[in-house]
Enzyme design. Structure first.
Site, PDB file in Angstrom:
ATOM      1  N   GLY A 288       0.797  -1.212   0.000  1.00 25.17           N
ATOM      2  CA  GLY A 288       0.000   0.000   0.000  1.00 25.17           C
ATOM      3  C   GLY A 288       0.835   1.269   0.000  1.00 25.17           C
ATOM      4  N   SER A 289       0.303   2.292   0.641  1.00 24.53           N
ATOM      5  CA  SER A 289       0.901   3.629   0.542  1.00 24.53           C
ATOM      6  C   SER A 289       2.246   3.778   1.229  1.00 24.53           C
ATOM      7  CB  SER A 289      -0.071   4.674   1.110  1.00 24.53           C
ATOM      8  OG  SER A 289      -1.213   4.768   0.281  1.00 24.53           O
TER       9      SER A 289
END
Length: 569
Positions: A288-289
């Site tokens: 993810g981020s």
């Protein structure tokens, strides 16, 4: 032999007639005496060999017990000398079927003490006529005394070594465990066998007195606090799993690493369950981020992007049927710090586009996220996955952590390089000095880029999604990551994989802390279950407890210069 002695007696008894005969007979007599002595020693030696062979043939257990006793394992301790694993002596029950006249009666007596003895297996062994068979491994002292009281012929006890883990499940995925024969089959235990201990066992040199303690890099106190925080997170956020690592950014030493659910290595019946894998090194996930930290570092390090660069995030990006949007979009042009703290997918994708597809993949590979980790002592290490072909869409999605999977531990190692001055240092579970680490370190980004990344990570805790990770006095910096999990081939909005990647203190980083939480639910009274709501505060709790133990003193007088105003439009 008797014939030789008789001949010798007759020779010695013969009378001496002449002086010439005296010398001849004296030599003859001495020769016979020497022959008798040699023959006598030959008979004695032959008898000893026979008895030794017979004993080994009919009492093989003596040899077996010696090997079992010699097959010891070294004590494993943490960096402070606390015992993590050691051998304890136990008794095991054996039989010599050749000496047992009534196997049925022997079995009936034994089950009064050991009611779980399988009838078919035990009777087959007792009737085998073999010189040695095991009946029950690792019995208790009480059971031994009760069996001794039965007075059974052909039944005995031998001492073996059993592995004991005083901390129970606290470091199970690191230590691993052994089998019934005290052989390492997982974790550090298997690593020790694969790197010399098995050879020592086979050669008979692995005895307790000859084995030095194995000192690991982990701190059992920090390990305990991490596991406690992860346990609390699973319960609080109703997650299916959680894991974390504390990594020394200057040596690559793993100070703590835990993955839940875990198991008790003293009774590893659950070790092979699918949900008990070591998620930090043996599981691969879309991170993810948290990947936006690497994309930002890549863009800044390339020289094509600076901290004052701006990217238009007013409109979504469209690639055929795919649309890239922001979770909480600002719908305006963003500076690099704003792209980072607002976690803009659009702005991050445009930064990756500036570097280009080939440059993007080269950077991800450079920081070790595309290859299987080598050198780490654990055998349980997964290989990252990537698209077969890096096209435009792949580069865009990977820039914000989708489309490729890697292990969380590799993510933490790469993050350490982002904050320690740009040096990629392979992780280890053994003690390692800064000097030794520098010998194997690889410079992957410029020191200036590392300074900028520390600034951005601190800014994200002050003004961005990492606010709940703040620990007063310890200057925490970090990046959140909330990734939708793939369910039945599609990304699910209801199943998330959350992470918070952090470092402290950002003014002079010493440690990276990464926590992942698998499928968390919103905390009671909350609507969202993003990483900032669960993974970030979990990291904060770990740092608050671990920092003092690691010798990191709080500093409340440092002027925190991280601010966003100078980069706003």
């Amino acid at each position: 032999m008797i014939k030789v002695l008789r001949t010798l007696g007759s020779v010695l008894a013969q009378p001496i007639t002449t002086q010439g005969d005296v010398a001849a007979q004296t030599r003859q007599r001495l020769g016979w005496v020497m022959l008798a002595v040699v023959a006598l020693f030959a008979v004695v030696q032959g008898r000893l060999i026979f008895l030794g062979t017979e004993e080994n043939r009919t009492n093989l257990v003596g040899y077996t017990a010696d090997i079992a006793l010699a097959a010891a394992r070294p004590e494993i301790v943490d960096r402070n000398g606390e015992t993590l694993a050691l051998d304890i002596p136990v008794k095991s029950l054996f039989a010599e079927p050749r000496l047992i006249e009534n196997p049925d009666e022997t079995y009936e007596s034994l089950i009064t003490v050991l009611p779980d003895l399988d009838f078919d297996t035990t009777m087959k062994r007792l009737k085998s006529g073999a010189g040695f068979v095991w009946l029950q491994r690792e019995i208790t002292p009480v059971q031994q005394q009760e069996i001794l009281a039965l007075g059974l012929p052909g039944v005995g006890f031998r001492q073996e070594n059993k592995r004991y883990y005083p901390a129970g499940p606290s470091a199970s995925h690191i230590l691993g465990h052994t089998n019934i024969d005290n052989q390492g089959i997982a974790g550090m235990e298997k690593h020790l066998d694969d790197n010399g201990l098995r050879a020592l066992h086979n050669s008979g040199f692995a005895v307790n007195a000859a084995l030095e303690k194995v000192e690991l890099s982990i701190d059992l106190r920090v390990q305990h606090y991490m596991r406690a925080a992860l346990t609390e997170a699973i319960e609080k956020y109703r997650a299916i799993a959680a894991a974390g690592v504390v990594l020394d950014v200057h040596t690559g030493e793993i100070v703590a690493m835990s993955s839940l659910p875990d198991y008790d290595p003293n009774n590893p019946v659950d070790a092979l369950k699918k949900d008990r894998l070591n998620r930090m090194s043996a599981g691969v996930f879309e991170m993810g981020s948290t990947f936006k930290a690497f994309t930002t570092a890549m863009a800044l390090d390339s020289g094509k992007v600076s901290m004052s660069s701006r990217f238009d995030a007013r409109k979504p990006l469209r690639f055929g049927r795919f649309t890239i949007n922001d979770f909480h979009g600002k719908k305006r042009v963003l500076s690099v710090p704003e792209v980072f703290i607002y976690s803009s997918n659009i702005g991050t994708a445009k930064m990756a586009d500036v570097v280009g597809i080939d440059g993007h993949r080269e950077f991800i590979k450079r920081i070790g996220l595309l290859d299987r980790m080598t050198g780490l002592e654990l055998p349980e290490i997964a290989r990252p996955t990537e698209p077969k072909r890096w096209g435009k869409l792949s580069s865009v999605t990977i820039s914000f952590g989708h489309g490729m999977s890697t292990t969380p531990l590799q993510t933490a190692v790469a993050a350490a390089a982002m904050v320690n001055g740009g040096k990629l240092i392979p992780p280890t579970l053994m003690r390692r000095s800064v000097q030794d680490a520098n010998k194997i370190a690889k410079q992957v980004i410029k020191p200036k880029t590392s300074d900028e990344m520390r600034y951005l990570m601190r800014l994200n805790v002050l003004d961005g999604s990492g606010r709940r990770a703040e620990v007063p006095g310890f200057l925490v910096g970090g990046k959140t990551g909330t990734a939708d999990k793939v369910v039945n081939g599609r990304y699910s909005r209801n199943s998330r994989f959350n992470a918070f990647l952090s470092t402290f203190p950002v003014t002079n980083p010493r440690y990276v802390v990464l926590v992942i939480i698998d499928e968390p639910k919103p905390e009671k009274g909350q609507v969202y279950a993003t990483a900032g709501m669960n993974a970030a505060p979990t990291v904060g709790k770990i740092i608050a407890r671990a920092a003092p133990l690691l010798g990191v003193k709080p500093d409340f007088d440092v002027r925190d210069t991280a601010q966003l105003s100078s980069y706003r439009r």
